[in-house]
Scaffold this active site. Structure first.
Site, PDB file in Angstrom:
ATOM      1  N   GLU A  48      41.343  33.334  36.894  1.00 25.21           N
ATOM      2  CA  GLU A  48      40.274  32.382  36.611  1.00 25.21           C
ATOM      3  C   GLU A  48      40.250  31.969  35.179  1.00 25.21           C
ATOM      4  O   GLU A  48      40.361  32.602  34.223  1.00 25.21           O
ATOM      5  CB  GLU A  48      38.741  32.926  36.882  1.00 25.21           C
ATOM      6  CG  GLU A  48      37.645  31.806  37.008  1.00 25.21           C
ATOM      7  CD  GLU A  48      36.240  32.194  37.274  1.00 25.21           C
ATOM      8  OE1 GLU A  48      36.016  33.453  37.549  1.00 25.21           O
ATOM      9  OE2 GLU A  48      35.360  31.429  37.082  1.00 25.21           O
ATOM     10  N   ARG A 273      42.793  48.772  38.521  1.00 25.60           N
ATOM     11  CA  ARG A 273      43.078  47.838  37.646  1.00 25.60           C
ATOM     12  C   ARG A 273      43.147  48.913  36.408  1.00 25.60           C
ATOM     13  O   ARG A 273      43.127  49.919  36.255  1.00 25.60           O
ATOM     14  CB  ARG A 273      41.789  47.013  37.374  1.00 25.60           C
ATOM     15  CG  ARG A 273      40.561  47.842  36.991  1.00 25.60           C
ATOM     16  CD  ARG A 273      39.410  46.861  37.271  1.00 25.60           C
ATOM     17  NE  ARG A 273      39.206  45.914  36.419  1.00 25.60           N
ATOM     18  CZ  ARG A 273      39.052  44.584  36.429  1.00 25.60           C
ATOM     19  NH1 ARG A 273      39.034  44.110  37.881  1.00 25.60           N
ATOM     20  NH2 ARG A 273      39.046  43.706  35.523  1.00 25.60           N
ATOM     21  N   LYS A 283      36.156  40.670  30.587  1.00 24.69           N
ATOM     22  CA  LYS A 283      36.181  39.266  30.099  1.00 24.69           C
ATOM     23  C   LYS A 283      34.805  38.849  29.379  1.00 24.69           C
ATOM     24  O   LYS A 283      34.725  38.364  28.129  1.00 24.69           O
ATOM     25  CB  LYS A 283      36.279  38.426  30.936  1.00 24.69           C
ATOM     26  CG  LYS A 283      37.765  38.040  31.416  1.00 24.69           C
ATOM     27  CD  LYS A 283      38.004  36.697  32.149  1.00 24.69           C
ATOM     28  CE  LYS A 283      39.195  36.861  33.048  1.00 24.69           C
ATOM     29  NZ  LYS A 283      39.054  35.658  34.050  1.00 24.69           N
TER      30      LYS A 283
HETATM   31  P1  ATP Z   1      36.274  38.057  36.385  1.00 25.11           P
HETATM   32  O1  ATP Z   1      35.416  38.954  36.107  1.00 25.11           O
HETATM   33  O2  ATP Z   1      36.268  36.808  35.666  1.00 25.11           O
HETATM   34  O3  ATP Z   1      36.926  37.654  37.598  1.00 25.11           O
HETATM   35  P2  ATP Z   1      39.007  39.510  35.950  1.00 25.11           P
HETATM   36  O4  ATP Z   1      39.404  40.283  34.879  1.00 25.11           O
HETATM   37  O5  ATP Z   1      39.037  39.702  37.403  1.00 25.11           O
HETATM   38  O6  ATP Z   1      37.548  38.733  35.454  1.00 25.11           O
HETATM   39  P3  ATP Z   1      40.791  37.145  36.665  1.00 25.11           P
HETATM   40  O7  ATP Z   1      40.982  35.863  35.816  1.00 25.11           O
HETATM   41  O8  ATP Z   1      39.971  36.918  38.003  1.00 25.11           O
HETATM   42  O9  ATP Z   1      39.802  38.216  35.682  1.00 25.11           O
HETATM   43  O10 ATP Z   1      41.900  37.885  36.793  1.00 25.11           O
HETATM   44  C1  ATP Z   1      43.246  37.567  37.432  1.00 25.11           C
HETATM   45  C2  ATP Z   1      44.032  38.453  37.989  1.00 25.11           C
HETATM   46  O11 ATP Z   1      44.153  39.568  37.195  1.00 25.11           O
HETATM   47  C3  ATP Z   1      43.158  39.269  39.100  1.00 25.11           C
HETATM   48  O12 ATP Z   1      44.134  39.250  40.364  1.00 25.11           O
HETATM   49  C4  ATP Z   1      42.448  40.324  38.587  1.00 25.11           C
HETATM   50  O13 ATP Z   1      42.618  41.452  39.673  1.00 25.11           O
HETATM   51  C5  ATP Z   1      43.742  40.912  37.730  1.00 25.11           C
HETATM   52  N1  ATP Z   1      43.330  41.931  36.583  1.00 25.11           N
HETATM   53  C6  ATP Z   1      42.294  41.491  35.942  1.00 25.11           C
HETATM   54  N2  ATP Z   1      41.877  42.526  35.109  1.00 25.11           N
HETATM   55  C7  ATP Z   1      42.796  43.641  35.566  1.00 25.11           C
HETATM   56  C8  ATP Z   1      42.947  44.819  34.860  1.00 25.11           C
HETATM   57  N3  ATP Z   1      42.194  45.273  34.025  1.00 25.11           N
HETATM   58  N4  ATP Z   1      43.880  45.529  35.521  1.00 25.11           N
HETATM   59  C9  ATP Z   1      44.684  44.842  36.300  1.00 25.11           C
HETATM   60  N5  ATP Z   1      44.710  43.594  36.878  1.00 25.11           N
HETATM   61  C10 ATP Z   1      43.564  43.057  36.345  1.00 25.11           C
END
Ligand code: ATP
Ligand code: MG
Length: 572
Positions: A48, A273, A283
């Site tokens: 996102e 994650r 974030k």
């Molecule tokens: P938000 O709370 O804004 O959704 P988010 O960290 O999930 O935050 P995204 O932009 O949705 O951010 O993440 C993009 C992709 O990265 C998603 O598939 C998410 O699952 C993955 N991702 C985010 N944080 C992690 C992490 N700490 N470890 C592994 N994958 C991650």
């Protein structure tokens, strides 16, 4: 619905299975064996655009692009841009730059969920026509209240049984902008008594008058993540929709939407994650650090963002190596930041030219060396690899060495410089300390030494051995540089676990950035931003974008040894 997977959800499948593959790769190998998707592997990385990418995202990027390329498949980059209030083109741009920098390429497959708004809208109307969605007039608070809890079933909204015609009419008028923000929502009609709370008539659309960074003011209703994500995957022909564990409960809804609409059905697979100690990867918290100026920006070298790591000097291959070492599993864990530093050293050791810099200088006067004389020594950039070439380094009567390479009253086994003790100056000469000059307060300000002219190049004809070799810089030629020494951003392993009344900000490390003026050998005068070097005996450093000709700025990427872990232990 989905077939049962070759692993059970309960099994503690971790890192790798007997085949040597992690559980995601095992699923894909099994699908390839059974021909489930005709042998196709098509994944996507779906950020996102509401923040910069961090090291946690790198885990997801390496996994998604990695399994695609290992299987001759493809990986898309798709912006999940359904929440215009929090999103921005600045993030869209930085995300593309960071994915490329990390070494991955989506070729011509850059997509935006917002490109599917029209199709999503049509599919929402289709659900309404199937009697599977309705327009609800409950407020957000009421919806929450009606939803029930984990132990109690929810209650049905009084608007749940509107006619299809009425729902269709209301939904079309929602789109036209006839209602205020929050006045109505479109909900899926599933099951208010479902044990899975997410299945209790989830919201599919909401009214939100916000300008979208791509669609402008074309829409005043926006689809929710759960509705958008599965359909976007389906439209793009994604075979394996890999996401993080917090979406495990959403999978039932993912499946329901696609099955109800009769669309192509990718398989959602959840993995744990990445969590890293001494930092935060949320974030929301990273945005707060930037907005409240606790750091200099998203690319502050102390940030766990990819842009921060890049500016710090971390090479992309170190991050890829790190992601491959931590593996992929379904078990949540916290990875030690020391592993990331280890991967940086591994990558940098092979590639960084070695140069000399003194970060805490003390002056050495070589009394028997002619004033005004300059000898230029040829020094290899990589002692073990001649092909890396050499540079010239000047030796003169006045030099700088590191203050802690001298001890007036040396402790046992101190093999560096001390009164009467002889050491080698790297690639130059042996020197012996003859006298110590102090100021009125008793601080050592200068060391008077003598050199052995027979030891030119760093060895003697009589085979006399010295135990210490020091790095040094000619005082007259030294380039003064701002050198930024970084430590972890937080003082505690888990800044997310706060004492009562505290926030994660209370654990910020006041010494996370210490700036010193270093004295560099002259070959570094024109170091361009991004230049990575090893300062001999000190660590790996990278020229910062703030560098100017003759005024370089260097960031310490990582020290040579794990001195940080030792310091933490000592203080504990
Ligand atoms: P938000 O709370 O804004 O959704 P988010 O960290 O999930 O935050 P995204 O932009 O949705 O951010 O993440 C993009 C992709 O990265 C998603 O598939 C998410 O699952 C993955 N991702 C985010 N944080 C992690 C992490 N700490 N470890 C592994 N994958 C991650
Ligand atoms: Mg997310």
């Amino acid at each position: 619905m989905n077939e049962k997977r070759p692993f059970s959800e309960e099994s503690p499948e971790n890192a790798a299975t007997a085949s040597g593959l992690d559980f995601v790769r095992s699923i894909i190998a099994e699908d390839n064996r059974t021909g489930k998707h005709g042998g196709n592997v098509h994944t996507r990385f779906p950020p996102e655009p509401n923040g910069y990418l961090h090291i946690g995202h790198a885990k997801s990027i390496c996994l998604n692009f990695g399994v695609a390329s290992e299987n001759g498949g493809m990986c898309n980059l798709r912006f999940d841009d359904t929440n215009p209030v929090k999103e921005d083109v600045e993030y869209v741009d930085s995300i593309q730059e960071d994915v490329h920098w990390l070494g991955f390429d989506w070729e011509d497959r850059l997509f935006y969920a917002s490109d599917y708004f029209e199709r999503l809208y049509a599919l929402a109307e289709k659900l309404i026509c199937m009697g599977k969605a309705y327009v609800d007039a409950l407020s957000a608070d009421e919806i929450r209240e009606y939803r029930g809890t984990l132990t109690e079933p929810g209650r049905e909204s009084p608007w749940r049984n509107r006619s299809i015609e009425e729902n269709l009419d209301l939904f079309r008028r929602m789109r036209k902008g006839e209602f205020a923000d929050g006045e109505l929502v479109l909900r899926a009609k599933i099951d208010m008594a479902s044990p899975n709370v997410i299945m209790r008539d989830p919201t599919l659309y909401r009214i939100r008058r916000a300008r979208h960074h791509r669609t402008g003011d074309a829409w005043c209703i926006y689809p929710m993540y759960d509705f958008t994500h599965c359909i976007s995957d389906s439209i793009e022909g994604i075979t394996h929709s890999i996401c993080t564990l917090e979406f495990e409960n959403n999978r039932e809804l993912y499946d329901w939407i696609l099955d109800t609409l009769g669309l192509f059905h990718p398989q959602q697979i959840e993995f744990a994650r990445l969590n890293l100690n001494y930092t935060v990867l949320s974030k929301r918290k990273l945005i707060q650090l930037v907005k409240e100026k606790h750091v200099s920006g998203w690319d502050d070298p102390r940030m766990p963002t990819l842009s921060g790591l890049r500016r710090r000097g971390c090479p992309p291959e170190a991050i890829r190596d790190f992601c491959s070492r931590i593996g992929v599993s379904k078990a949540d864990s916290v990875v030690d930041i020391g592993l990331l530093e280890f991967c940086m050293r591994e990558a940098l050791n092979k590639t960084s030219p070695r140069v000399m810099a003194v970060l805490d200088p003390i002056k050495v006067v070589v009394e028997n060396y002619p004033a005004g004389q300059v000898e230029w020594f040829d020094m290899p950039y990589q002692p073990e690899d001649e092909s890396k070439g050499t540079r010239k380094v000047p030796f003169t009567r006045e030099l700088y060495i590191e203050r802690d390479d001298f001890m007036e009253h040396p402790v046992k086994k101190f093999h560096r410089l001390a009164p009467g003790q002889e050491v080698r100056l790297r690639y130059a000469y042996y020197i012996t300390c003859k006298d110590v000059v102090k100021d009125e307060a008793g601080n050592i300000v200068e060391l008077r030494c003598e050199y052995d002219p027979q030891s030119k190049g760093g060895g003697t004809a009589d085979g006399r051995k010295v135990k210490g070799t020091l790095h040094w810089v000619s005082a007259a030629h030294a380039i003064a540089a701002e050198v930024r020494l970084y430590d972890t951003l937080f003082t505690v392993e888990n800044p997310n676990a706060c004492a009562e009344g505290a926030t994660f900000l209370d654990y910020l490390n006041p010494r996370s950035l210490v700036t010193v003026t270093g004295m560099l050998e002259p070959s570094l005068a024109a170091a361009t931003p991004g230049t990575r070097v090893q300062f001999e005996r000190l660590g790996y450093f990278c020229a910062d974008p703030d560098s100017r000709p003759n005024a370089p700025v260097f960031n310490r990427t990582v020290s040579l040894k794990d001195s940080w872990a030792k310091i933490v232990k000592k203080e504990a």
